[in-house]
Design a protein around this motif. Sequence first.
Motif, mmCIF file in Angstrom:
data_model
loop_
_atom_site.group_PDB
_atom_site.id
_atom_site.type_symbol
_atom_site.label_atom_id
_atom_site.label_comp_id
_atom_site.label_asym_id
_atom_site.label_seq_id
_atom_site.Cartn_x
_atom_site.Cartn_y
_atom_site.Cartn_z
ATOM 1 N N THR A 90 -67.385 54.233 -34.358
ATOM 2 C CA THR A 90 -66.376 53.982 -35.421
ATOM 3 C C THR A 90 -66.305 52.253 -35.413
ATOM 4 O OG1 THR A 90 -65.349 55.737 -35.652
ATOM 5 C CG2 THR A 90 -64.211 54.061 -36.771
ATOM 6 N N ALA A 91 -66.803 51.416 -36.430
ATOM 7 C CA ALA A 91 -66.828 50.146 -36.447
ATOM 8 C C ALA A 91 -65.657 49.659 -37.076
ATOM 9 C CB ALA A 91 -68.017 49.439 -37.125
ATOM 10 N N LEU A 92 -65.148 50.294 -37.887
ATOM 11 C CA LEU A 92 -64.045 49.886 -38.703
ATOM 12 C C LEU A 92 -62.590 50.861 -38.633
ATOM 13 C CD1 LEU A 92 -64.871 47.496 -41.473
ATOM 14 C CD2 LEU A 92 -63.753 46.736 -39.358
ATOM 15 N N LYS A 93 -61.505 50.776 -38.234
ATOM 16 C CA LYS A 93 -60.612 51.898 -38.415
ATOM 17 C C LYS A 93 -59.408 51.500 -39.268
ATOM 18 C CE LYS A 93 -61.950 52.961 -33.560
ATOM 19 N NZ LYS A 93 -61.502 52.973 -32.266
ATOM 20 N N GLY A 94 -59.505 51.764 -40.483
ATOM 21 C CA GLY A 94 -58.393 51.744 -41.607
ATOM 22 C C GLY A 94 -57.993 50.538 -41.414
ATOM 23 N N VAL A 95 -58.740 49.430 -41.827
ATOM 24 C CA VAL A 95 -58.378 48.030 -41.934
ATOM 25 C C VAL A 95 -57.986 47.588 -43.351
ATOM 26 C CG1 VAL A 95 -59.347 45.516 -41.852
ATOM 27 C CG2 VAL A 95 -59.984 47.401 -40.053
ATOM 28 N N PRO A 97 -63.627 39.293 -31.061
ATOM 29 C CA PRO A 97 -64.591 39.243 -30.079
ATOM 30 C C PRO A 97 -66.237 39.872 -30.766
ATOM 31 C CG PRO A 97 -63.099 40.296 -28.935
ATOM 32 C CD PRO A 97 -62.565 40.329 -30.531
ATOM 33 N N ASN A 98 -67.207 39.590 -30.225
ATOM 34 C CA ASN A 98 -68.470 40.213 -30.622
ATOM 35 C C ASN A 98 -68.244 41.656 -30.638
ATOM 36 O OD1 ASN A 98 -69.701 37.758 -31.217
ATOM 37 N ND2 ASN A 98 -70.538 37.775 -29.071
ATOM 38 N N GLY A 99 -68.690 42.666 -31.709
ATOM 39 C CA GLY A 99 -68.470 43.882 -31.777
ATOM 40 C C GLY A 99 -67.043 44.357 -32.174
ATOM 41 N N SER A 100 -66.389 43.458 -32.746
ATOM 42 C CA SER A 100 -64.974 43.625 -33.166
ATOM 43 C C SER A 100 -65.043 44.409 -34.672
ATOM 44 C CB SER A 100 -64.055 42.610 -32.931
ATOM 45 O OG SER A 100 -64.474 41.661 -33.935
ATOM 46 N N GLY A 101 -65.831 44.141 -35.437
ATOM 47 C CA GLY A 101 -66.107 44.784 -36.863
ATOM 48 C C GLY A 101 -66.247 43.702 -37.724
ATOM 49 N N LYS A 102 -66.327 42.365 -37.624
ATOM 50 C CA LYS A 102 -65.887 41.317 -38.254
ATOM 51 C C LYS A 102 -66.937 41.400 -39.252
ATOM 52 C CE LYS A 102 -66.209 37.962 -35.474
ATOM 53 N NZ LYS A 102 -66.592 38.869 -34.162
ATOM 54 N N THR A 103 -68.332 41.545 -38.937
ATOM 55 C CA THR A 103 -69.409 41.386 -39.850
ATOM 56 C C THR A 103 -69.785 42.525 -40.579
ATOM 57 O OG1 THR A 103 -70.716 39.942 -38.378
ATOM 58 C CG2 THR A 103 -72.040 41.198 -39.919
ATOM 59 N N THR A 104 -69.102 43.887 -39.959
ATOM 60 C CA THR A 104 -69.087 44.890 -40.904
ATOM 61 C C THR A 104 -68.143 44.979 -41.996
ATOM 62 O OG1 THR A 104 -69.860 46.375 -38.880
ATOM 63 C CG2 THR A 104 -68.579 47.533 -40.846
ATOM 64 N N LEU A 105 -67.068 44.322 -41.696
ATOM 65 C CA LEU A 105 -66.164 44.206 -42.982
ATOM 66 C C LEU A 105 -66.613 43.234 -43.839
ATOM 67 C CD1 LEU A 105 -63.290 44.619 -43.907
ATOM 68 C CD2 LEU A 105 -62.563 42.862 -42.520
ATOM 69 N N LEU A 106 -67.330 42.173 -43.509
ATOM 70 C CA LEU A 106 -67.916 41.270 -44.655
ATOM 71 C C LEU A 106 -68.868 42.001 -45.486
ATOM 72 C CD1 LEU A 106 -67.641 37.958 -42.987
ATOM 73 C CD2 LEU A 106 -66.006 38.794 -44.656
ATOM 74 N N ILE A 111 -56.939 39.518 -36.985
ATOM 75 C CA ILE A 111 -57.323 39.685 -35.550
ATOM 76 C C ILE A 111 -57.911 40.999 -35.493
ATOM 77 C CG2 ILE A 111 -57.092 39.414 -33.310
ATOM 78 C CD1 ILE A 111 -54.898 37.207 -33.810
ATOM 79 N N LEU A 112 -59.080 41.142 -35.053
ATOM 80 C CA LEU A 112 -59.624 42.437 -35.044
ATOM 81 C C LEU A 112 -60.269 42.581 -33.759
ATOM 82 C CD1 LEU A 112 -62.099 42.695 -38.179
ATOM 83 C CD2 LEU A 112 -59.984 43.989 -37.689
ATOM 84 N N ARG A 113 -60.083 43.976 -33.112
ATOM 85 C CA ARG A 113 -60.648 44.386 -31.816
ATOM 86 C C ARG A 113 -61.048 45.817 -31.835
ATOM 87 N NH1 ARG A 113 -58.882 46.766 -26.908
ATOM 88 N NH2 ARG A 113 -60.186 46.005 -24.951
ATOM 89 N N LYS A 114 -62.329 46.033 -31.442
ATOM 90 C CA LYS A 114 -62.904 47.270 -31.499
ATOM 91 C C LYS A 114 -62.533 47.985 -33.005
ATOM 92 C CE LYS A 114 -63.041 47.858 -26.598
ATOM 93 N NZ LYS A 114 -62.532 48.660 -25.484
ATOM 94 N N GLY A 115 -62.761 47.193 -33.890
ATOM 95 C CA GLY A 115 -62.439 47.924 -35.353
ATOM 96 C C GLY A 115 -61.197 48.182 -35.832
ATOM 97 N N VAL A 116 -60.121 47.755 -34.866
ATOM 98 C CA VAL A 116 -58.568 47.994 -35.138
ATOM 99 C C VAL A 116 -58.032 46.639 -35.629
ATOM 100 C CG1 VAL A 116 -56.501 48.584 -34.358
ATOM 101 C CG2 VAL A 116 -58.675 49.905 -33.789
ATOM 102 N N LEU A 117 -57.384 46.617 -36.799
ATOM 103 C CA LEU A 117 -56.628 45.248 -36.944
ATOM 104 C C LEU A 117 -55.418 45.110 -36.394
ATOM 105 C CD1 LEU A 117 -56.446 42.856 -38.921
ATOM 106 C CD2 LEU A 117 -54.926 44.486 -40.597
ATOM 107 N N LEU A 118 -55.229 43.893 -35.637
ATOM 108 C CA LEU A 118 -54.222 44.112 -34.753
ATOM 109 C C LEU A 118 -53.100 42.931 -35.070
ATOM 110 C CD1 LEU A 118 -56.123 43.263 -31.052
ATOM 111 C CD2 LEU A 118 -55.095 45.592 -32.163
ATOM 112 N N ALA A 119 -53.268 42.234 -35.998
ATOM 113 C CA ALA A 119 -52.442 41.268 -36.605
ATOM 114 C C ALA A 119 -52.914 40.617 -37.782
ATOM 115 C CB ALA A 119 -52.117 40.048 -35.819
ATOM 116 N N GLU A 120 -52.125 40.233 -38.900
ATOM 117 C CA GLU A 120 -52.789 39.627 -39.885
ATOM 118 C C GLU A 120 -51.754 39.038 -40.919
ATOM 119 O OE1 GLU A 120 -54.118 39.940 -44.554
ATOM 120 O OE2 GLU A 120 -52.108 40.840 -43.458
#
Length: 300
Positions: A17-22, A37-46, A200-209
């Motif tokens: 799961t690359a993104l989780k309810g962002v 970090p690399n693999g956090s889902g940034k590119t997938t979201l874009l 801020i994303l980590r492992k597909g989870v949005l931690l702060a925005e």
Amino acid sequence: MNVLTTNGITKRYASVTALKGVSIAVPAGSVYGILGPNGSGKTTLLGIVTDALKATTGSYRLFDETRKPHEVRRKMGVLLETPNFYPYLSARHNLEIVARVKRVSTKSVREALEQVGLSDRQHDKFKTFSLGMKQRLAIAAALLNDPRVVILDEPTNGLDPEGISEIRQIIKQIAARGCTVILASHLLDEVEKVCTHVAILRKGVLLAEGEMKEVLARHDEATTMEVAGDDAEKLARVLGEMEGVAVIEVTAEGVAIIACRPGEVTAKEVNRYCFGRGIVLERLVTKGHNLESTFLELTK
């Protein structure tokens, strides 16, 4: 007005799961950093918000408009991949080809080259360009259609400090023209210096925005410290055992960079802890709260 809103976007690849309810909201006129970090889902979201990928669940909206997607995307400039141009053609010729593909006037080429500082190299072949110049040309290509929003994925990846500084200045200039910039990066310093808002994303989870100063304010007790003693290896080991402390790195000079949980650890307590274990500190500097300490606190 928001130029982009996402609602619970999830993306699954088989068992991953690359993104989780962002869910994020990008205000018009902002420089919005997607940090992780690399693999956090940034590119997938874009990739999803530019229609390069399809979300498994969730939705997004561009410009709060109901126009057809292809009409809305004419207002966007996108750089998601490594610059890819014809190596034996000049910078200008390459951009003229892109302009025709985008169905915009080739008259926009001159202005785009000026914006990225390549006017004096416009007749040189692409293959002669440095990595930083290639990246600037790719940004120029994204600007050809005079977009309202520019999306950049890791625009300084692999660049030297001079190249990073050049890209940073270009981003600031784009924003100064009233264009919204969405920037994905794993570089804390880059995001903090140019962005007004951050997710801020980590492992597909949005931690702060939210707005940068607001995100930092939520964690205003988080700190980092620089600590040094006569035995760097022992110091790092001892600090790693201290409750509320995470060792980030040990520099080549033997200085341990540590992150401390908010409200739990002070410089005085670090000094006492080390002294009690036979280490006399030669250096103990508390760094002011910044994006780095917030990021490390959220992603540990």
